[in-house]
Design an enzyme around this catalytic site. Structure first.
Site, PDB file in Angstrom:
ATOM      1  N   GLU A   1       0.825  -1.210   0.000  1.00 31.15           N
ATOM      2  CA  GLU A   1       0.000   0.000   0.000  1.00 31.15           C
ATOM      3  C   GLU A   1       0.863   1.267   0.000  1.00 31.15           C
ATOM      4  OE1 GLU A   1      -0.120  -2.630   2.064  1.00 31.15           O
ATOM      5  OE2 GLU A   1      -2.017  -2.705   3.146  1.00 31.15           O
TER       6      GLU A   1
ATOM      7  N   CYS B   1      -2.440  -2.838   7.492  1.00 29.13           N
ATOM      8  CA  CYS B   1      -1.945  -2.804   8.875  1.00 29.13           C
ATOM      9  C   CYS B   1      -2.069  -1.368   9.396  1.00 29.13           C
ATOM     10  CB  CYS B   1      -0.485  -3.264   8.911  1.00 29.13           C
ATOM     11  SG  CYS B   1       0.675  -2.079   8.183  1.00 29.13           S
TER      12      CYS B   1
HETATM   13 ZN   LIG Z   1       0.968  -2.390   5.903  1.00 25.60          ZN
END
Ligand SMILES: [Zn+2]
Length: 167
Positions: A74, A102
């Site tokens: 990401e 995350c």
């Molecule tokens: Zn991450």
């Protein structure tokens, strides 16, 4: 008009008018995730779509490949999209990723002002878009991207399971 009623849990029902548009992008993210494997990185892939739906950038995990602890799919996609547009604000953009972000990536998504986060498989151990935390939709923050989850969720989970099983 009769409507089909799903029986039992259906993680990725077809066809769904809301989630269906993101399937093509998720297939690109799945293909991008495969590129992480040769370096020994966990196969997570992301694509960043512009406001009109065009692919602005892609990214896959490169922690092992680069030795960079922040080289998640990401973050790399966000950085590349920002570099391509010359603008850190990715207003109107959609980040499509195979695994739930995350905390680091969720924070980066809020910072980038993306409009929407679409993910495939949930991450019960570290997910920050609804599983363990819901950072992206925390009302205390000044920007809250929309979250769409479970797009091709089974395929995304299977890709990760196959990787860890092979290790
Ligand atoms: Zn991450």
């Amino acid at each position: 008009m009769a409507r089909a009623v799903p029986v039992g849990p259906v993680p990725d029902p077809a066809p769904d008018p809301v989630r269906d548009p993101w399937r093509d992008a998720m297939r690109l993210a799945l293909a991008e995730a495969d590129a992480a494997v040769p370096a020994g990185d966990v196969p997570v892939g992301a694509v960043l779509l512009g406001p009109g739906g065009a692919v602005l950038a892609r990214g896959h995990n490169e922690r092992e490949a680069t030795g960079d602890p922040t080289a998640h799919a990401e973050v790399l996609a966000l950085r590349r999209a920002a570099a391509a547009t010359g603008e850190w604000r990715l207003t109107g953009c959609t980040l499509v990723v195979t695994l739930e972000p995350c905390v680091m990536c969720a924070g980066a998504l809020v910072q980038s002002r993306v409009e929407r986060v679409v993910f495939g498989a949930p991450d019960e151990k570290a997910g920050a878009a609804g599983s363990l935390w819901d950072l992206v939709r925390d009302r205390r923050l000044n920007h809250r991207p929309e979250v769409i989850q479970g797009v091709l969720g089974e395929e995304c989970a299977a890709q990760l399971t196959a990787f860890f099983r092979a290790r």
